[in-house]
Scaffold this motif. Structure first.
Motif, mmCIF file in Angstrom:
data_model
loop_
_atom_site.group_PDB
_atom_site.id
_atom_site.type_symbol
_atom_site.label_atom_id
_atom_site.label_comp_id
_atom_site.label_asym_id
_atom_site.label_seq_id
_atom_site.Cartn_x
_atom_site.Cartn_y
_atom_site.Cartn_z
ATOM 1 N N MET A 1 0.775 -1.205 0.030
ATOM 2 C CA MET A 1 -0.068 -0.002 0.008
ATOM 3 C C MET A 1 0.754 1.495 -0.028
ATOM 4 N N THR A 2 0.689 2.224 -0.706
ATOM 5 C CA THR A 2 1.568 3.236 -1.165
ATOM 6 C C THR A 2 0.664 4.542 -0.753
ATOM 7 N N TYR A 3 1.247 5.254 0.357
ATOM 8 C CA TYR A 3 0.479 6.733 0.570
ATOM 9 C C TYR A 3 1.098 7.761 -0.253
ATOM 10 N N SER A 4 1.025 7.893 -1.330
ATOM 11 C CA SER A 4 1.674 8.680 -2.134
ATOM 12 C C SER A 4 1.234 10.400 -2.374
ATOM 13 N N ASN A 5 2.411 11.145 -2.634
ATOM 14 C CA ASN A 5 2.139 12.313 -2.604
ATOM 15 C C ASN A 5 2.589 12.818 -4.057
ATOM 16 N N ALA A 6 2.274 12.121 -4.946
ATOM 17 C CA ALA A 6 2.827 12.279 -6.355
ATOM 18 C C ALA A 6 2.047 13.639 -6.855
ATOM 19 N N THR A 7 2.213 13.785 -8.310
ATOM 20 C CA THR A 7 1.594 15.163 -8.722
ATOM 21 C C THR A 7 0.497 14.939 -9.733
ATOM 22 N N ASP A 8 -0.042 13.751 -9.851
ATOM 23 C CA ASP A 8 -1.250 13.691 -10.754
ATOM 24 C C ASP A 8 -2.214 12.520 -10.228
ATOM 25 N N PHE A 9 -3.014 12.963 -9.476
ATOM 26 C CA PHE A 9 -4.404 12.074 -9.087
ATOM 27 C C PHE A 9 -5.617 12.230 -9.691
ATOM 28 N N THR A 10 -5.595 12.632 -11.030
ATOM 29 C CA THR A 10 -7.001 12.920 -11.768
ATOM 30 C C THR A 10 -7.534 11.641 -11.537
ATOM 31 N N ASN A 11 -8.916 11.746 -10.956
ATOM 32 C CA ASN A 11 -9.704 10.445 -10.658
ATOM 33 C C ASN A 11 -8.986 9.402 -10.237
ATOM 34 N N PRO A 12 -8.580 9.467 -8.951
ATOM 35 C CA PRO A 12 -7.616 8.593 -8.452
ATOM 36 C C PRO A 12 -8.654 7.323 -7.980
ATOM 37 N N SER A 13 -7.785 6.105 -8.254
ATOM 38 C CA SER A 13 -8.492 5.022 -8.118
ATOM 39 C C SER A 13 -8.816 4.708 -6.382
ATOM 40 N N THR A 14 -8.014 5.272 -5.633
ATOM 41 C CA THR A 14 -8.227 5.239 -4.010
ATOM 42 C C THR A 14 -7.895 6.408 -3.407
ATOM 43 N N PHE A 15 -8.253 6.621 -2.288
ATOM 44 C CA PHE A 15 -7.878 7.274 -1.366
ATOM 45 C C PHE A 15 -7.314 6.782 -0.159
ATOM 46 N N ILE A 16 -6.507 7.661 0.643
ATOM 47 C CA ILE A 16 -6.143 6.998 1.820
ATOM 48 C C ILE A 16 -6.615 7.809 3.066
ATOM 49 N N LEU A 17 -7.489 7.073 3.828
ATOM 50 C CA LEU A 17 -8.007 7.706 5.024
ATOM 51 C C LEU A 17 -6.749 7.866 6.217
ATOM 52 N N GLN A 18 -6.540 8.995 6.733
ATOM 53 C CA GLN A 18 -5.585 9.447 7.605
ATOM 54 C C GLN A 18 -5.967 8.739 8.971
ATOM 55 N N GLY A 19 -7.236 8.913 9.386
ATOM 56 C CA GLY A 19 -7.795 8.667 10.489
ATOM 57 C C GLY A 19 -7.789 9.824 11.512
ATOM 58 N N ILE A 20 -7.228 9.816 12.663
ATOM 59 C CA ILE A 20 -7.257 11.195 13.377
ATOM 60 C C ILE A 20 -5.787 11.794 13.375
ATOM 61 N N PRO A 21 -5.446 12.936 12.588
ATOM 62 C CA PRO A 21 -4.230 13.009 12.342
ATOM 63 C C PRO A 21 -3.490 13.767 13.615
ATOM 64 N N GLY A 22 -2.347 13.188 14.034
ATOM 65 C CA GLY A 22 -1.554 13.528 15.227
ATOM 66 C C GLY A 22 -1.856 12.573 16.170
ATOM 67 N N LEU A 23 -2.714 11.563 16.029
ATOM 68 C CA LEU A 23 -3.095 10.410 17.229
ATOM 69 C C LEU A 23 -3.044 9.257 16.629
ATOM 70 N N GLU A 24 -2.287 9.121 15.530
ATOM 71 C CA GLU A 24 -2.268 7.602 15.015
ATOM 72 C C GLU A 24 -1.774 6.871 15.931
ATOM 73 N N ILE A 25 -0.667 7.121 16.844
ATOM 74 C CA ILE A 25 -0.027 6.131 17.906
ATOM 75 C C ILE A 25 -0.980 5.610 18.854
ATOM 76 N N VAL A 26 -2.090 6.235 19.149
ATOM 77 C CA VAL A 26 -2.985 5.919 20.075
ATOM 78 C C VAL A 26 -4.310 5.508 19.437
ATOM 79 N N HIS A 27 -4.313 5.165 17.941
ATOM 80 C CA HIS A 27 -5.758 4.617 17.348
ATOM 81 C C HIS A 27 -6.205 3.656 18.120
ATOM 82 N N VAL A 28 -5.539 2.616 18.536
ATOM 83 C CA VAL A 28 -6.086 1.536 19.395
ATOM 84 C C VAL A 28 -6.941 1.720 20.634
ATOM 85 N N TRP A 29 -6.363 2.714 21.347
ATOM 86 C CA TRP A 29 -6.886 3.211 22.431
ATOM 87 C C TRP A 29 -8.160 4.035 22.011
ATOM 88 N N ILE A 30 -8.275 4.777 21.213
ATOM 89 C CA ILE A 30 -9.172 5.599 20.800
ATOM 90 C C ILE A 30 -10.311 4.553 20.259
#
Length: 319
Positions: A1-30
């Motif tokens: 799985m690639t979380y890309s920041n490339a320069t062309d996402f015209t009609n991308p096939s997928t999006f990446i859901l970040q969750g809760i930004p800044g609190l990724e380390i405690v996602h399990v507890w949340i």
């Protein structure tokens, strides 16, 4: 799985859901309180539907609207929570573009349906208090069905442009959504070019659907309060007002987080991202969880039927 920041996402096939930004380390507890709230929402709303279906004395407009509200809450929370928990538990952050558009549509559509049902329930309370002798002749079962159908059609027509607007944009920045679910403005912010049409339409939907419902509810309660203040005794006024207490609580729980979250997307750039995301999640989690609790506690008929079911099962277990 690639979380890309490339320069062309015209009609991308997928999006990446970040969750809760800044609190990724405690996602399990949340995930623990989120999962608990989801389970309570499922159990509570299914219980409301079961009790109203089984108890013929509850086959009245108020409880039909309550069943519509419970069904809407089930769809609204289930459209987001399974994927959200998958992000928290197994880091499954990828979502197909079409699935993202479907989730976006369901969130906006069923939020609008919930708003419409709350307005319909306000009308029911108005008729019950201001015209009690005509309640059964005004709010007949066919009229309740027509109101429910009108609310659904209005919400679908208002929400249908959202996925089409999102699909037309080019995505040249990133495909990373700083949310645990696909929300209209969160996706639009990833697009290139002039996306003011989407932003303006979002504001139109906010004020012309939810805003008009709020105005209708306010007018209904102004008439209700006028009728209450005309009652001869303080006890009668209090008793009548308490019949609206559960509905007022549900209105506050739904509209405040919804309006606050929508306005932060557009005007709250200084809010910390994790605070904004947590507030956004509240309007998807709190109403579905609290609505059946509020009505179960404050509505004598539902409370009595529920206690009867519990005591009946207890007596069977210990017999």
């Amino acid at each position: 799985m690639t979380y890309s920041n490339a320069t062309d996402f015209t009609n991308p096939s997928t999006f990446i859901l970040q969750g809760i930004p800044g609190l990724e380390i405690v996602h399990v507890w949340i995930s623990i309180p989120f999962c608990t709230m989801y389970i309570i929402a499922l159990l509570g709303n299914f219980t409301i539907l079961f009790i109203v279906k089984m108890e013929s004395s509850l086959h009245e407009p108020m409880y039909y609207f309550l069943c519509m509200l419970a069904t809407t809450d089930l769809v609204l929370t289930t459209s987001t929570m399974p994927k959200m928990l998958a992000i928290f538990w197994v880091n499954s952050r990828e979502i197909h573009f079409s699935a993202c558009l479907a989730q976006l549509f369901f969130i906006h559509c069923f939020s609008a349906i919930e708003s419409g049902i709350l307005a319909a329930m306000a009308f029911d309370r108005y008729v019950a208090i201001c015209h009690p002798l005509r309640h059964s002749t005004i709010l007949t079962n066919p009229l309740v069905a027509k109101i429910g159908l009108a609310v659904v059609l209005r919400s679908c027509m208002e929400s249908l442009p959202y996925p089409f607007l999102v699909r037309q944009w080019s995505y040249c920045r990133t495909n990373l959504i700083s949310q645990p679910y696909c929300e209209h403005m969160a996706v639009v912010k990833l697009a290139c070019g002039d996306t003011r049409v989407s932003s303006y339409y979002g504001l139109f939907g906010l004020f012309c659907v939810l805003g008009l419902d709020v105005v209708f509810i306010a007018i209904s309660y102004m008439q209700i309060l006028r009728a209450i203040f005309r009652l001869p005794t303080k006890e009668a006024r209090l008793k009548t007002f308490l019949t609206c207490g559960s509905h007022v609580c549900v209105i506050v729980i739904f509209y405040i987080p919804t309006l606050f979250s929508s306005l932060i997307y557009r005007f709250g750039q200084n809010f910390p991202p994790h605070v904004h995301v947590l507030i956004s999640n509240m309007y998807l989690l709190l109403p579905p969880m609290l609505n059946p609790i509020i009505y179960g506690v404050t509505t004598k008929e539902i409370r009595g039927r529920l206690l009867g079911l519990i005591t009946h099962k207890s007596s069977r277990v210990f017999s």
